[in-house]
Enzyme design. Structure first.
Site, PDB file in Angstrom:
ATOM      1  N   ARG A  57     -54.094  11.851  -3.812  1.00 40.12           N
ATOM      2  CA  ARG A  57     -52.710  11.385  -3.760  1.00 40.12           C
ATOM      3  C   ARG A  57     -51.772  12.579  -3.951  1.00 40.12           C
ATOM      4  NH1 ARG A  57     -49.865   6.536  -7.138  1.00 40.12           N
ATOM      5  NH2 ARG A  57     -50.348   7.814  -8.964  1.00 40.12           N
ATOM      6  N   ASP A 117     -45.003   0.183  -9.469  1.00 39.67           N
ATOM      7  CA  ASP A 117     -43.668   0.521  -8.999  1.00 39.67           C
ATOM      8  C   ASP A 117     -43.001  -0.683  -8.330  1.00 39.67           C
ATOM      9  OD1 ASP A 117     -42.925   3.357  -9.537  1.00 39.67           O
ATOM     10  OD2 ASP A 117     -44.860   3.712  -8.595  1.00 39.67           O
ATOM     11  N   GLU A 162     -44.203   0.702  -2.254  1.00 41.64           N
ATOM     12  CA  GLU A 162     -43.981   0.567  -3.699  1.00 41.64           C
ATOM     13  C   GLU A 162     -42.660  -0.080  -4.079  1.00 41.64           C
ATOM     14  OE1 GLU A 162     -45.830   3.904  -6.047  1.00 41.64           O
ATOM     15  OE2 GLU A 162     -45.288   5.031  -4.251  1.00 41.64           O
ATOM     16  N   ASP A 189     -56.028  22.183   3.322  1.00 42.95           N
ATOM     17  CA  ASP A 189     -56.773  23.447   3.347  1.00 42.95           C
ATOM     18  C   ASP A 189     -57.755  23.541   2.179  1.00 42.95           C
ATOM     19  OD1 ASP A 189     -55.552  24.300   5.661  1.00 42.95           O
ATOM     20  OD2 ASP A 189     -54.121  25.624   4.664  1.00 42.95           O
TER      21      ASP A 189
END
Length: 268
Positions: free
Chosen positions: A71, A175, A149, A85
């Site tokens: 996340r 949320d 959210e 990466d």
């Protein structure tokens, strides 16, 4: 195929069960993988985890069958590039409010001309340049989960979920409950009703939808609603509940022993 997509496709009638890694501790993440969780979110949004920690977490989870989802702290292309990466294959974008934000999220995970991801050949994602086909297949290999959210985002659910490149939707009860005026009440009836409706709407679109809860009892209700993947607790949450339960049991036992001695009923 992307590992998280494969997990969802292979799940059948049993929604994959995951958890959150918030401690930044690689050993804890590895242990959760061996405990049997199907997937885990390695969280950069609400934790002290940095990119160096993330690499160690990915290495540790790589020793297990648990599929990692990273996340991101925000929908920001430079951070997305660095996380990919570092070797992340599935990323979760928090607080996506509309289709345009979802499109920006997907673009950040794709190399040109399909997106804006910068190219780096000597990265952990390319096995330091030894995976010669990694760049060619990267756009198809990266999975994107967007978090819904707020009530405003729920109103845009269909537009967000159908953005090309969005693999799954994740509805965040904490949320969402706050945006509805029920801070700290993720199981409030209004929140639960909207979660159930979100499942129905995603099913109609053919888009996988997930959520998470602090307890197994709450997550069982989410599974009954039809969520395609569910998360329960976190490494720290599970540790704290186990520690508090053990202490409570011992202190209750201590109290019982003291009462027995006082009453003269303790036998040797």
């Amino acid at each position: 195929m992307n590992p998280f997509r494969h997990l969802l496709k292979a799940a059948g009638a049993h929604p994959p069960v995951g958890t959150w890694v918030v401690s930044s501790n690689a050993l804890a993440a590895e242990a959760l993988g061996h405990a049997g969780f199907d997937w885990a979110v390695l969280d950069l949004e609400h934790t002290t985890t940095d990119l160096g920690d993330l690499v160690h977490l990915l290495q540790a989870v790589g020793n297990t069958r648990m599929v990692p989802v990273v996340r991101l702290p925000w929908n920001e292309p430079v951070m997305v590039k660095r996380v990919l990466d570092a070797g992340a294959l599935t990323v979760m974008f928090p607080f996506v409010q509309n289709a345009e934000e979802a499109r920006r999220a997907v673009a950040a995970t794709r190399y040109p001309p399909e997106g804006v991801r910068g190219v780096m050949g000597l990265s952990r994602a390319t096995r330091y340049g030894t995976a010669t086909q990694a760049l060619r297949h990267a756009n198809q290999s990266v999975g994107v989960i967007v978090q819904i959210e707020t009530r405003e985002a729920l109103d845009e659910l269909e537009a967000i979920a159908t953005v090309p490149g969005v693999d799954a939707v994740f509805v965040g009860p904490a949320d969402l409950s706050a945006s509805l005026g029920h801070l700290g009440e993720p199981a409030h009836p209004q929140v639960m009703e909207l979660l159930a409706r979100a499942v129905d709407r995603c099913k109609a679109l053919g888009r996988p939808v997930g959520t998470m809860g602090a307890s197994a009892e709450l997550v069982a209700q989410y599974r009954a609603m039809g969520f395609d993947f569910v998360g329960v607790g976190s490494d720290l949450g599970l540790m704290m509940r186990g520690a508090q339960a053990a202490l409570s049991a011992l202190r209750t036992q201590d109290t019982t022993i003291v009462h027995s001695v006082t009453a003269g009923t303790l036998t040797r």
